[in-house]
Design an enzyme around this catalytic site. Structure first.
Site, short mmCIF file in Angstrom:
data_model
loop_
_atom_site.label_atom_id
_atom_site.label_comp_id
_atom_site.label_asym_id
_atom_site.label_seq_id
_atom_site.Cartn_x
_atom_site.Cartn_y
_atom_site.Cartn_z
N PHE A 1 0.84 -1.20 0.00
CA PHE A 1 0.00 0.00 0.00
C PHE A 1 0.86 1.24 0.00
O PHE A 1 1.87 1.31 0.72
CB PHE A 1 -0.85 0.08 1.28
CG PHE A 1 -1.79 -1.07 1.50
CD1 PHE A 1 -1.35 -2.22 2.13
CD2 PHE A 1 -3.11 -0.97 1.11
CE1 PHE A 1 -2.22 -3.28 2.35
CE2 PHE A 1 -3.99 -2.02 1.35
CZ PHE A 1 -3.55 -3.17 1.97
N ASP A 2 0.45 2.25 -0.74
CA ASP A 2 1.00 3.59 -0.57
C ASP A 2 0.37 4.13 0.73
O ASP A 2 -0.62 3.59 1.22
CB ASP A 2 0.59 4.44 -1.78
CG ASP A 2 1.02 5.89 -1.65
OD1 ASP A 2 0.32 6.76 -2.19
OD2 ASP A 2 2.06 6.15 -0.98
N GLY A 3 0.93 5.19 1.28
CA GLY A 3 0.40 5.73 2.52
C GLY A 3 -0.65 6.80 2.29
O GLY A 3 -1.85 6.56 2.46
N PHE B 1 -1.27 -0.79 -4.19
CA PHE B 1 -2.27 0.28 -4.31
C PHE B 1 -1.63 1.65 -4.19
O PHE B 1 -0.93 1.93 -3.20
CB PHE B 1 -3.32 0.15 -3.19
CG PHE B 1 -4.13 -1.10 -3.26
CD1 PHE B 1 -3.85 -2.17 -2.41
CD2 PHE B 1 -5.18 -1.23 -4.15
CE1 PHE B 1 -4.60 -3.34 -2.47
CE2 PHE B 1 -5.93 -2.39 -4.22
CZ PHE B 1 -5.63 -3.45 -3.37
N ASP C 1 -2.32 6.11 -5.22
CA ASP C 1 -3.29 7.07 -5.75
C ASP C 1 -2.73 7.85 -6.94
O ASP C 1 -3.46 8.63 -7.55
CB ASP C 1 -3.73 8.05 -4.64
CG ASP C 1 -2.58 8.93 -4.17
OD1 ASP C 1 -2.74 10.16 -4.15
OD2 ASP C 1 -1.52 8.37 -3.83
#
Lengths: 261, 384
Positions: free
Chosen positions: B229-231, B346, B348
């Site tokens: 995951f990105d943060g 993931f 954004d």
């Protein structure tokens, strides 16, 4: 004693090719309520009547001499209703309902009149009536207050396949055949429209079996000439949430638990 | 997801808040009529005939977890399989020809798509969970969701069987929006090729991401599910990213330092990380911490010494354990992801998605937050 009266306000349909749908008095009208002019108020079947009419209109748009239309009969299933024949006719004409004929029968002989009128689908709010009709080989479906809030621009038919419904004791040849024949006719009607913007949408919901039972249901329906629009395989999940999104006008299940030959 | 009583190893016994998945729009009378008795299922369902292909089976009955107990992952047919040829037929020749083509090729299975390795890994985790907790419904449940007309259903089912996938639930919506069904299925994660649908799902509070076709995909583990995951704007809200985008890096650092002890707000994928964490704890409870088939990663542009601290404190306060946190301090993510080999990553920002894909990592775009105003897919074929 059964009497059948034609509704002179409505153009009669071709007997051989029309798909005859019988709707009970208690479904068409709100039997308790009468306004002062002796006219019954409309009941839970209203959206259904409207949508069947809509399908007919679209069929005629596609083909102005189309004969395979829905032919709606209003049927009484109790002696008390049978005696209200003139109020019923008046109310129907007052509301401008597209009812082709009236069938005035009682609880003893309404089944016969279904047969006499070549009824292919019997719609009622009474579970016992539906059961009796199914046992005598007439496909039936229950209407209830959910039916009252269905859309009136697209007929949504949902076929529920549920492996836990025990096969009807009457899964006689006749009952299965009439179920198949009804589905075939619906399939033919569906074929007259394209993939999008169709006034009839056919959905199948399999509750219990996994994907393979859904697959065989799709294949069986295809062999009957029914092209299914939407399919939901629930794998044991409860049907409630899905059905409340689907908003079917009626569910076909008990009479259709075994489609395969 | 209801929680079995489990001792949390990190020392704090904490009642984790489940990400609220709103119920489908139910009306009382449908529920009453159609209530399904799960106990009845185990006793009366006929056992599925064993075919050579089905290696894994729970003794006798077909085992279907209740949607609210399982971690439900809804996957579109266009990302689980490769359907580009068919898409082209649809675009160039119209829907009737498209359906005819599908039926004609009904017995030809589709090839695996970008979400395929991820789904296979979910099944591997399920196999391990079933060994340790044979009666539990806390498993991954994969639902196939497609806009397709049910005509195509038979080809999809044939494909599922061909690839030996354990998918018994699906929705073929014939063109209508699947969002209502996602809610009814208590969906924890929705993967689709269509950014519009993903945005709709996010707006309804469902974790969702857009996936893209890939040219080359690196090999990934078949026994351990790895999710990265990105943060910011994925696990966390985009509040800090806003500061960065409007006021620049220095202001960002200053802001993060000043607010180090204030928790970040949650982002769209927090709930999914939480769901993974719950399953991980089930393995820890049986002494499987070193051999856990689920591993999670945080891959962030924040730096360890400064802005990263706030991220870690937030995760800890949420009671979420992440296995590896990688603070890149702005360095490109591609090479790091290539080392990790996650089944899915993931982020954004399309920039990072493309960077990951170039090096063979399957990356999914979360169209959330301020970065969307600056996004435009350059190389990957996304959207419709």
């Amino acid at each position: 004693m059964v009497s059948t009266v034609q509704n002179s306000d409505v153009k009669q349909k071709n007997e051989d090719q029309a798909v005859v749908v019988a709707v009970t008095f208690a479904a068409v009208f709100d039997a308790e309520a009468e306004d002062d002019r002796d006219v019954y108020r409309l009941g839970v079947a209203l959206p259904l009547l409207q949508v069947l009419q809509r399908v007919n209109e679209r069929l005629l748009e596609e083909n102005p001499v189309e004969h395979q239309l829905f032919d709606i009969i209003l049927i009484t299933t109790e002696t008390r209703q049978q005696q209200q024949s003139s109020s019923i006719i008046t109310s129907t004409r007052h509301h401008g309902l597209e009812v082709g004929r009236f069938c005035f029968s009682s609880e003893d002989d309404f089944i016969e009149s279904l047969a006499q009128n070549n009824v292919q689908l019997f719609l009622t709010t009474d579970g016992n009536e539906a059961l009796r009709a199914t046992q005598q080989g007439v496909p039936s479906a229950l209407l209830d207050k959910n039916s009252a809030s269905c859309p009136s621009d697209q007929l949504r038919v949902v076929l529920c396949q549920d492996a836990t419904i025990q096969p009807d004791a009457d899964s006689s040849g006749a009952s299965k055949k009439s179920a198949q024949s009804f589905l075939t006719r619906l399939g033919q009607i569906r074929q007259k429209f394209g993939m999008f913007n169709s006034p009839l949408c056919f959905t199948i919901v399999t509750s219990c079996g996994g994907k393979d039972s859904c697959c065989s249901a799709l294949k069986s329906l295809r062999s009957l000439g029914v092209s299914v629009d939407e399919a939901y395989c629930l794998g044991g999940a409860p049907r409630g949430p899905i059905l409340s999104i689907l908003r079917p006008h009626f569910l076909l299940s008990d009479g259709f638990s075994q489609l395969e030959g | 997801m209801s929680l079995d009583p489990i001792q949390v190893m990190s020392g704090q016994v904490k009642e984790l808040k489940v990400s609220p998945s709103s119920n489908g729009d139910t009306r009382g009378s449908w529920e009453e009529k159609e209530e399904f008795d799960p106990n009845q299922l185990d006793l009366t369902t006929k056992s599925k005939p064993v075919t050579g292909r089905r290696a894994r089976k729970v003794e006798g009955a077909m085992f279907f977890p209740k949607p609210e107990n399982a971690v439900t992952v809804a996957v579109s047919s266009r990302v689980l399989f490769r359907t580009e040829r068919e898409q082209k037929v649809f675009e160039q020749k119209g829907v009737e020809e498209y359906l005819r083509y599908q039926i004609e090729h009904e017995n030809e299975p589709f090839a695996p798509g970008p979400a395929f390795p991820f789904v296979k890994a979910l099944e591997a985790v399920n196999a391990r969970l079933r060994e340790l907790y044979p009666q539990s419904e806390e498993l991954f449940d994969i639902v196939l969701v497609t806009y397709n007309h049910a005509h195509v259903g038979i080809r999809l089912i044939n494909t599922i069987n061909h690839h030996n996938l354990f998918i018994e639930r699906f929705c073929m919506t014939g063109g209508s929006s699947p969002i209502g069904y996602l809610k009814a299925w208590h969906t924890n994660l929705y993967l689709s090729a269509d950014a519009e649908k993903v945005r709709e799902a996010l707006a309804e509070g469902i974790a969702a991401a857009t996936m893209f076709m890939m040219e080359k995909v690196s090999e990934v583990s078949e026994s351990q599910l790895r999710v990265a995951f990105d943060g910011d704007a994925v696990l966390f809200s985009d509040e800090s990213e806003r500061i960065f985008k409007t006021h620049g890096l220095d202001k960002f650092f200053e802001h993060e330092r000043e607010n180090e002890d204030i928790l970040l707000d949650h982002g769209p994928l927090k709930g999914f990380l939480e769901a993974l964490g719950k399953l991980q704890k089930k393995f820890y409870a049986k002494g499987q911490r070193l051999n856990c088939p689920i591993r999670t990663y945080l891959v962030t542009a924040r730096s360890a010494a400064s802005s990263g601290i706030r991220a870690l404190k937030t995760l800890r306060a949420w009671g979420l354990e992440i296995d590896e946190a990688l603070f890149l301090a702005g360095a490109p993510k591609g090479p790091m992801l290539e080392k990790i080999r996650p089944h899915i990553y993931f982020d954004d920002q399309m920039f990072h998605i493309e960077g990951a894909a170039e090096m063979g990592t399957v990356a999914a775009h979360v169209p959330y937050g301020i970065a969307q105003k600056h996004n435009s897919p350059q190389t990957l074929s996304g959207g419709k």
